[in-house]
Design a protein around this motif. Sequence first.
Motif, PDB file in Angstrom:
ATOM      1  N   GLU A 166      11.614  24.655  -4.807  1.00  0.00           N
ATOM      2  CA  GLU A 166      12.343  23.412  -4.562  1.00  0.00           C
ATOM      3  C   GLU A 166      13.547  23.305  -5.503  1.00  0.00           C
TER       4      GLU A 166
ATOM      5  N   LYS B 139      -0.074  15.295  -8.380  1.00  0.00           N
ATOM      6  CA  LYS B 139      -1.121  14.525  -7.701  1.00  0.00           C
ATOM      7  C   LYS B 139      -1.923  15.416  -6.754  1.00  0.00           C
ATOM      8  N   SER B 140      -1.228  16.351  -6.086  1.00  0.00           N
ATOM      9  CA  SER B 140      -1.924  17.261  -5.177  1.00  0.00           C
ATOM     10  C   SER B 140      -2.885  18.156  -5.941  1.00  0.00           C
TER      11      SER B 140
ATOM     12  N   GLN C 297       5.902  26.321  -5.716  1.00  0.00           N
ATOM     13  CA  GLN C 297       6.608  25.328  -4.885  1.00  0.00           C
ATOM     14  C   GLN C 297       7.662  24.579  -5.679  1.00  0.00           C
TER      15      GLN C 297
ATOM     16  N   LEU D 168      -5.922  16.231  -6.535  1.00  0.00           N
ATOM     17  CA  LEU D 168      -6.752  16.067  -5.344  1.00  0.00           C
ATOM     18  C   LEU D 168      -7.423  17.377  -4.945  1.00  0.00           C
TER      19      LEU D 168
ATOM     20  N   ALA E 229      -1.469  14.324  -1.107  1.00  0.00           N
ATOM     21  CA  ALA E 229      -1.347  15.771  -0.876  1.00  0.00           C
ATOM     22  C   ALA E 229      -0.778  16.088   0.507  1.00  0.00           C
TER      23      ALA E 229
ATOM     24  N   ASN F 176      -8.046  10.430  -6.041  1.00  0.00           N
ATOM     25  CA  ASN F 176      -8.232   9.729  -4.758  1.00  0.00           C
ATOM     26  C   ASN F 176      -8.366   8.221  -4.961  1.00  0.00           C
ATOM     27  N   ARG F 177      -8.894   7.812  -6.132  1.00  0.00           N
ATOM     28  CA  ARG F 177      -8.966   6.374  -6.423  1.00  0.00           C
ATOM     29  C   ARG F 177      -7.581   5.826  -6.761  1.00  0.00           C
TER      30      ARG F 177
ATOM     31  N   GLU G 152      -4.788   6.920  -5.611  1.00  0.00           N
ATOM     32  CA  GLU G 152      -3.996   6.826  -4.376  1.00  0.00           C
ATOM     33  C   GLU G 152      -4.205   5.468  -3.709  1.00  0.00           C
ATOM     34  N   GLU G 153      -5.403   4.933  -3.867  1.00  0.00           N
ATOM     35  CA  GLU G 153      -5.710   3.666  -3.195  1.00  0.00           C
ATOM     36  C   GLU G 153      -4.963   2.491  -3.820  1.00  0.00           C
ATOM     37  N   VAL G 154      -4.698   2.563  -5.122  1.00  0.00           N
ATOM     38  CA  VAL G 154      -4.005   1.441  -5.760  1.00  0.00           C
ATOM     39  C   VAL G 154      -2.501   1.674  -5.824  1.00  0.00           C
ATOM     40  N   ALA G 155      -2.045   2.903  -5.507  1.00  0.00           N
ATOM     41  CA  ALA G 155      -0.614   3.203  -5.541  1.00  0.00           C
ATOM     42  C   ALA G 155       0.142   2.190  -4.674  1.00  0.00           C
ATOM     43  N   PRO G 156       1.336   1.781  -5.015  1.00  0.00           N
ATOM     44  CA  PRO G 156       2.174   2.267  -6.116  1.00  0.00           C
ATOM     45  C   PRO G 156       1.820   1.683  -7.498  1.00  0.00           C
TER      46      PRO G 156
ATOM     47  N   SER H 161     -10.088   1.547   1.810  1.00  0.00           N
ATOM     48  CA  SER H 161     -10.150   1.856   0.387  1.00  0.00           C
ATOM     49  C   SER H 161     -11.598   1.832  -0.086  1.00  0.00           C
TER      50      SER H 161
ATOM     51  N   SER I 117       2.631   5.355   0.823  1.00  0.00           N
ATOM     52  CA  SER I 117       3.575   4.805  -0.174  1.00  0.00           C
ATOM     53  C   SER I 117       4.913   5.537  -0.145  1.00  0.00           C
TER      54      SER I 117
ATOM     55  N   ARG J  51      -4.816   0.105   5.048  1.00  0.00           N
ATOM     56  CA  ARG J  51      -4.997   0.734   3.747  1.00  0.00           C
ATOM     57  C   ARG J  51      -6.133   0.077   2.969  1.00  0.00           C
TER      58      ARG J  51
ATOM     59  N   ALA K  19      -5.886  19.831  -3.692  1.00  0.00           N
ATOM     60  CA  ALA K  19      -5.296  20.287  -2.440  1.00  0.00           C
ATOM     61  C   ALA K  19      -4.400  21.502  -2.635  1.00  0.00           C
TER      62      ALA K  19
ATOM     63  N   VAL L 181      -8.490   6.459   1.980  1.00  0.00           N
ATOM     64  CA  VAL L 181      -7.053   6.490   1.692  1.00  0.00           C
ATOM     65  C   VAL L 181      -6.680   7.617   0.739  1.00  0.00           C
ATOM     66  N   GLY L 182      -7.576   7.929  -0.215  1.00  0.00           N
ATOM     67  CA  GLY L 182      -7.233   8.912  -1.229  1.00  0.00           C
ATOM     68  C   GLY L 182      -7.749  10.308  -0.933  1.00  0.00           C
ATOM     69  N   ILE L 183      -8.428  10.481   0.199  1.00  0.00           N
ATOM     70  CA  ILE L 183      -9.000  11.794   0.500  1.00  0.00           C
ATOM     71  C   ILE L 183      -8.176  12.443   1.616  1.00  0.00           C
TER      72      ILE L 183
ATOM     73  N   ASP M 205       4.482  14.582  -7.041  1.00  0.00           N
ATOM     74  CA  ASP M 205       3.669  14.876  -5.850  1.00  0.00           C
ATOM     75  C   ASP M 205       2.784  16.091  -6.068  1.00  0.00           C
TER      76      ASP M 205
END
Lengths: 424, 323
Positions: free
Chosen positions: A418, A399-400, A414, A403, B267, A250-251, A253-257, B155, B261, B151, A405, B175-177, A396
């Motif tokens: 695919e 990453k899921s 999956q 998370l 997810a 989750n951290r 994801e915040e800095v992505a890409p 964060s 992105s 975003r 998920a 953002v990441g949850i 993806d």
Amino acid sequence: MHTARIRRIGIAAVAALSVFTLAACSNAPAAEYDPDEEITLNFTWWGNEDRASRYQQLMDKFTEQHPNIKIEGTFTDFASYYEKRATEAASGGLPDVMQFIDSYIGQYSENGQLLDLNTMSDYIDFSTFDDLMLSMGRVGDKQLALPGGFNVWSMSSNKALLAEYGLDEYEGGTSWEDYSAYMASVTEATDGALYGGTDYTQRIQDFEVWLRQQGQELYEDGALGFTEDDLREFWQLGAADRDGVTAPQNRLEEVAPQTGVAAKMTATELAWSNAMVNYQAESGSEEFSLIAPPTSDPNAKDLYRQGGNQFAIAATTKHPEAAAMFVDYLVNSADAGAVFGTSTGFPASTSRLAGTKLEGADLKVSQYLDSVADRIGPTPPIQNVPYGALEAVFWDLGKSIGLGAISIDDAVQQFFDEAAVSLD
Amino acid sequence: MTTESATQRPIRGVAGSRTGSTGTPRRAGARRRDNLAGYLFLSPWLIGFVGLTAGPMLISLYLAFTDYNLFSPPTWNGVDNFVRLAGDQKFWGSVRITLLYVFIGTPVKLAAALVVAMLLNRASRATGFFRSAFYAPSLIGASVSIALVWRAMFSTDGPIDSALSSIGIDVGGWVGIPALVLPMMILLAVWQFGAPMVIFLAGLKQVPPELYEAAEMDGAGPFRRFRSVTMPMLSPVLFFNLLLEMVHAFQIFASAYIIGSGTGGPAGATNFYTVYLYTRAFANNQMGYASAMAWVLLIVVGIFAAILFKTSNAWVHYAGDQR
């Protein structure tokens, strides 16, 4: 009288419109290269501002040598690059010259979207490439692209940041378990201020290297070269690390890409060897290292040279000769070597390498390639698989999983669903 | 459209008397020439409609029944795409979040717009300023930069996280949850309530003050006045806003694409219907499959709009109508 005049104007307008349309549709046949003919070439690439300014330098120098050829450059990030190309290909409007990645060459070889560069041998020097380099852009007997630089899978490590915490770097080339233990030691020592790394099982390239360490391949004859059990085992491999050792998804994801290592969130990242220079610049670190990836079999030929930065010419170009001259300049000139260093991969041709000053980070890339020479095996042949799309699906899902998920079993299911659709 | 008819109806008698006479009848030949000239003048629009809307729609209808990867010619595969859709987990995930977004986001947004419009409707010297201030987010809302700001705001250690932490709610960055991304997207949509607000405000100005006076004299309190005067008088405007915002919400793309992105992450939390459609079409080169998705969306939005129109007879009140 009045309406008749309106009608005449209307008919004239329609006639004029059709003339314009017809003019736009007519295609002048490609002529022999004429050094006096004014030519404009469209050139496109993916990359950042830094790469754009380097390409601009090269385009300017090329136009100095060939004043009749003007080059219009455009660029996007990689994520949307092939989305744009796909629509252009469908409408027959691909740019004359394109930066190309090996994983998409197979797909674009279908229906002859790319020009066979062998037909332009009067304008391109192939003698500066060894056969392995040429094979990166070859499908059957057609040379559809030529590499400017190549990469080898590697580990980027933020040496300067680790030193601030008084920590050592990963020694490289030991087992995957060793690497996990190393990551745990960094995360623990810094109390999570700096994570040891990212969950490496997210990247399909790590999976590929892991498969090659066991004598398997990602794709064989246009089909998957591994089983559901292989993939399940690989994703399981990262399970313990995901529990507090690697950077939380989750951290990230915040800095992505941006990647974790570029955002100074992690100490290491497995990536292509040219990425190190960018990571160092993005993180503002004073020194990065390139380290050999972990391996389950030190004698395996698990690594390979990847043609990540190639150049191709659209089959629809009206100026194949001029386009070929420009490609030759990009892949063969000493100027290209001097301007780019190793930032688009290690120079693939002897002539471009001759122009490259190997110092600083560029020297490190060169030294890294020497250090893993024994692990470098054959480059997988180009296959007609939607490699890029499956790579994204893999990432993806990885990453899921991070998370929480999706379960590993569902993710495996999956991915194979695919793949079944895409490899149909 | 609805607002126009609602506000113009009281003066229809006047307007009708002016346009009632159509002049002397003309000969058929002259009329045909007139028609031709008319069509010629319409032709730029007609060409645009056929070439850019109707044509592509028909082609996409055909593609929906084919396998088309953009490189080789499409091949007919019947209803395969629709069968595959029914079993596609990602598709159902995108349907789920899109419906949640539409049916939570739209009412909340309209409620916010109505509340602010009613506040602004009270005469005040600063009304002009506030009206502009509240409208501003709608002007810049669809832009890339706002999605990026959003975003950053949500964060870890961003303004929202810091504010929540200071009152003891420690969830970290949204953002990441995956579970918090949808509320974040809805907030972004609600924040852009300016457009429906302006329309509500115009509607509120049309409510005759004597209705309020009469209601007040009959002893109606503020809530009763709202329920029995404001809402019925405003219902055509509400209907218009509801329809527009619902259709608009179904098409959420830009902000989701930026915040996720372009991957629909985290997810699948930003994998809204159109984002998924775009990914299938342009990242995976499955144009046939994407066309099938587009038609499913068109039909579903059409059904919801039809339901709205059907029920509108029961709750939309046009001033001057005999009911």
